[in-house]
Design a protein around this motif. Structure first.
Motif, PDB file in Angstrom:
ATOM      1  N   PHE A 146     -57.991 -70.111 -13.112  1.00 54.55           N
ATOM      2  CA  PHE A 146     -58.156 -69.067 -12.098  1.00 54.55           C
ATOM      3  C   PHE A 146     -57.832 -67.693 -12.690  1.00 54.55           C
ATOM      4  O   PHE A 146     -58.522 -66.706 -12.415  1.00 54.55           O
ATOM      5  CB  PHE A 146     -57.252 -69.351 -10.905  1.00 54.55           C
ATOM      6  CG  PHE A 146     -57.193 -68.223  -9.914  1.00 54.55           C
ATOM      7  CD1 PHE A 146     -58.259 -67.975  -9.053  1.00 54.55           C
ATOM      8  CD2 PHE A 146     -56.077 -67.391  -9.852  1.00 54.55           C
ATOM      9  CE1 PHE A 146     -58.213 -66.923  -8.146  1.00 54.55           C
ATOM     10  CE2 PHE A 146     -56.020 -66.343  -8.942  1.00 54.55           C
ATOM     11  CZ  PHE A 146     -57.091 -66.104  -8.089  1.00 54.55           C
ATOM     12  N   GLU A 186     -61.798 -65.170  -8.739  1.00 50.01           N
ATOM     13  CA  GLU A 186     -62.369 -65.816  -7.553  1.00 50.01           C
ATOM     14  C   GLU A 186     -63.680 -66.545  -7.851  1.00 50.01           C
ATOM     15  O   GLU A 186     -64.121 -67.373  -7.060  1.00 50.01           O
ATOM     16  CB  GLU A 186     -62.576 -64.807  -6.422  1.00 50.01           C
ATOM     17  CG  GLU A 186     -61.299 -64.426  -5.717  1.00 50.01           C
ATOM     18  CD  GLU A 186     -61.464 -64.307  -4.201  1.00 50.01           C
ATOM     19  OE1 GLU A 186     -62.619 -64.205  -3.732  1.00 50.01           O
ATOM     20  OE2 GLU A 186     -60.438 -64.323  -3.499  1.00 50.01           O
ATOM     21  N   ARG A 187     -64.274 -66.247  -8.981  1.00 50.08           N
ATOM     22  CA  ARG A 187     -65.486 -66.989  -9.356  1.00 50.08           C
ATOM     23  C   ARG A 187     -65.175 -68.475  -9.481  1.00 50.08           C
ATOM     24  O   ARG A 187     -65.998 -69.321  -9.135  1.00 50.08           O
ATOM     25  CB  ARG A 187     -66.039 -66.432 -10.681  1.00 50.08           C
ATOM     26  CG  ARG A 187     -67.389 -67.037 -11.104  1.00 50.08           C
ATOM     27  CD  ARG A 187     -68.065 -66.119 -12.116  1.00 50.08           C
ATOM     28  NE  ARG A 187     -67.234 -65.957 -13.308  1.00 50.08           N
ATOM     29  CZ  ARG A 187     -67.310 -66.757 -14.380  1.00 50.08           C
ATOM     30  NH1 ARG A 187     -68.167 -67.785 -14.399  1.00 50.08           N
ATOM     31  NH2 ARG A 187     -66.560 -66.536 -15.433  1.00 50.08           N
ATOM     32  N   LEU A 193     -62.685 -70.067  -7.800  1.00 48.78           N
ATOM     33  CA  LEU A 193     -62.478 -70.576  -6.439  1.00 48.78           C
ATOM     34  C   LEU A 193     -63.800 -70.788  -5.722  1.00 48.78           C
ATOM     35  O   LEU A 193     -63.973 -71.757  -4.983  1.00 48.78           O
ATOM     36  CB  LEU A 193     -61.609 -69.607  -5.632  1.00 48.78           C
ATOM     37  CG  LEU A 193     -60.126 -69.501  -5.993  1.00 48.78           C
ATOM     38  CD1 LEU A 193     -59.408 -68.604  -4.994  1.00 48.78           C
ATOM     39  CD2 LEU A 193     -59.463 -70.869  -6.045  1.00 48.78           C
ATOM     40  N   ARG A 194     -64.741 -69.880  -5.937  1.00 50.76           N
ATOM     41  CA  ARG A 194     -66.036 -69.986  -5.248  1.00 50.76           C
ATOM     42  C   ARG A 194     -66.875 -71.151  -5.772  1.00 50.76           C
ATOM     43  O   ARG A 194     -67.820 -71.580  -5.121  1.00 50.76           O
ATOM     44  CB  ARG A 194     -66.815 -68.665  -5.364  1.00 50.76           C
ATOM     45  CG  ARG A 194     -66.158 -67.541  -4.594  1.00 50.76           C
ATOM     46  CD  ARG A 194     -67.017 -66.298  -4.471  1.00 50.76           C
ATOM     47  NE  ARG A 194     -66.336 -65.295  -3.667  1.00 50.76           N
ATOM     48  CZ  ARG A 194     -66.294 -65.292  -2.337  1.00 50.76           C
ATOM     49  NH1 ARG A 194     -66.932 -66.234  -1.672  1.00 50.76           N
ATOM     50  NH2 ARG A 194     -65.630 -64.361  -1.675  1.00 50.76           N
ATOM     51  N   MET A 252     -65.631 -71.848  -0.061  1.00 45.88           N
ATOM     52  CA  MET A 252     -65.171 -70.555   0.452  1.00 45.88           C
ATOM     53  C   MET A 252     -66.142 -69.939   1.449  1.00 45.88           C
ATOM     54  O   MET A 252     -65.764 -69.028   2.195  1.00 45.88           O
ATOM     55  CB  MET A 252     -64.931 -69.576  -0.697  1.00 45.88           C
ATOM     56  CG  MET A 252     -63.701 -69.891  -1.523  1.00 45.88           C
ATOM     57  SD  MET A 252     -63.295 -68.600  -2.735  1.00 45.88           S
ATOM     58  CE  MET A 252     -62.558 -67.340  -1.684  1.00 45.88           C
ATOM     59  N   ALA A 310     -62.484 -68.982   3.202  1.00 45.90           N
ATOM     60  CA  ALA A 310     -62.011 -68.313   1.990  1.00 45.90           C
ATOM     61  C   ALA A 310     -60.488 -68.244   1.971  1.00 45.90           C
ATOM     62  O   ALA A 310     -59.856 -68.452   0.927  1.00 45.90           O
ATOM     63  CB  ALA A 310     -62.608 -66.906   1.912  1.00 45.90           C
ATOM     64  N   ARG A 330     -57.966 -69.749  -0.874  1.00 40.87           N
ATOM     65  CA  ARG A 330     -57.017 -68.873  -1.580  1.00 40.87           C
ATOM     66  C   ARG A 330     -55.593 -69.409  -1.490  1.00 40.87           C
ATOM     67  O   ARG A 330     -54.781 -69.180  -2.394  1.00 40.87           O
ATOM     68  CB  ARG A 330     -57.092 -67.457  -1.014  1.00 40.87           C
ATOM     69  CG  ARG A 330     -58.403 -66.725  -1.329  1.00 40.87           C
ATOM     70  CD  ARG A 330     -58.385 -65.299  -0.861  1.00 40.87           C
ATOM     71  NE  ARG A 330     -59.699 -64.682  -1.054  1.00 40.87           N
ATOM     72  CZ  ARG A 330     -60.487 -64.273  -0.064  1.00 40.87           C
ATOM     73  NH1 ARG A 330     -60.085 -64.415   1.205  1.00 40.87           N
ATOM     74  NH2 ARG A 330     -61.656 -63.744  -0.310  1.00 40.87           N
TER      75      ARG A 330
END
Length: 278
Positions: free
Chosen positions: A73, A78-79, A81-82, A134, A255, A259
């Motif tokens: 991460f 966030e790429r 997480l997405r 997300m 989302a 997170r």
């Protein structure tokens, strides 16, 4: 003098009662309470239920995996997480009693005290399988009565998931990674072969870790809070309400849930692999 003795009695027995301390030291309960709370700074709390007693080896695994995921991460932001599609299963009852907090009501001081009869969840229930990311829900399915989650069913679900990804996530279908727990149907050779054939890579998940699974610590509790207290006559009614609730949630809701996973990776590392809690 009394402070040291009270502290020693508490250290020796964390469950000791204030009246027993008072009797032993021949002082009032009020004095004991003042010493405990004001001078010593203790407060009595209930034990926290955890899924399993973790061994040192399992804690080490949890910490190692969380460290790896957090490093990924940190590198991708966030790429990463997405790219995660998280999936899990949970039972949904035709009737689940509302919680004590949900049943609270305003009353005047002279109003009769409200009563709440103890009720258990209904025997009728359906098994929900859900995958989300997300942006929102990717795939939902319900297990038909009499069926069980096994490797064959898990493979079937993965094929359905890949089909949904092609239809609603065309821009990210090649970049997704699957996050699910280590239940036997998810880790069987048949399921692993299907994941490879469908080009659905997975990220590692620590053993015995519902506290690190977004559906377990985020989505399911909120969904079931919505369902509590409702009576459903058929499986179809349960399924319709579940789908309706899922559709009503915004992308920011999902989302936020994902997170929170990053926060839990941090906490797990800080606690040397121990459970994160709520």
């Amino acid at each position: 003098m009394h402070q040291q003795k009270v502290d020693g009695m508490i250290v020796a027995n964390r469950r000791v009662k204030q009246k027993d301390i008072a009797n032993a030291l021949d002082i009032s309960k009020e004095r004991v309470h003042h010493i405990i709370t004001v001078h010593l700074g203790y407060r009595k709390v209930s034990a926290r239920w955890v899924p399993r007693q973790l061994t040192m080896e399992v804690k080490a695994q949890r910490k190692t995996i969380c460290t790896q995921l957090l490093e990924r991460f940190t590198h991708d932001g966030e790429r990463f997480l997405r790219s995660i599609i998280t999936g899990d299963e949970s039972w949904v009852h035709h009737y689940d009693p509302e919680s004590k907090m949900q049943s609270m009501q305003y009353r005047h001081k002279n109003s009769p005290a409200p009563k709440k009869f103890k009720v258990v969840a209904s025997a009728r229930k359906v098994l929900l399988t859900i995958f989300w990311d997300m942006e929102g829900i990717v795939h939902i399915e319900f297990l038909e009565q009499g069926a069980t989650i096994d490797s064959e069913r898990s493979v079937s679900t993965l094929h359905a998931l890949k089909g949904r990804l092609r239809r609603i996530r065309q821009d990210k279908v090649k970049d997704v990674v699957i996050q699910h727990d280590n239940a036997r149907p998810h880790t069987s050779r048949q399921t692993q072969c299907a994941l490879q054939q469908l080009e659905l890579p997975t990220i590692p998940h620590p053993p015995y870790s519902p506290d690190l699974a977004p559906s377990d610590f985020f989505l399911f509790p909120l969904l079931k809070k919505h369902l509590k207290g409702n009576h459903y006559g058929t499986d179809a009614e349960v399924e319709a309400d579940v789908r309706s609730w899922c559709r009503s949630q915004t992308p920011e809701f999902f989302a936020d849930g994902m997170r929170k996973l990053v926060q839990r990776w941090h906490l797990c590392i800080e606690r040397d692999g121990d459970y994160v809690g709520k």
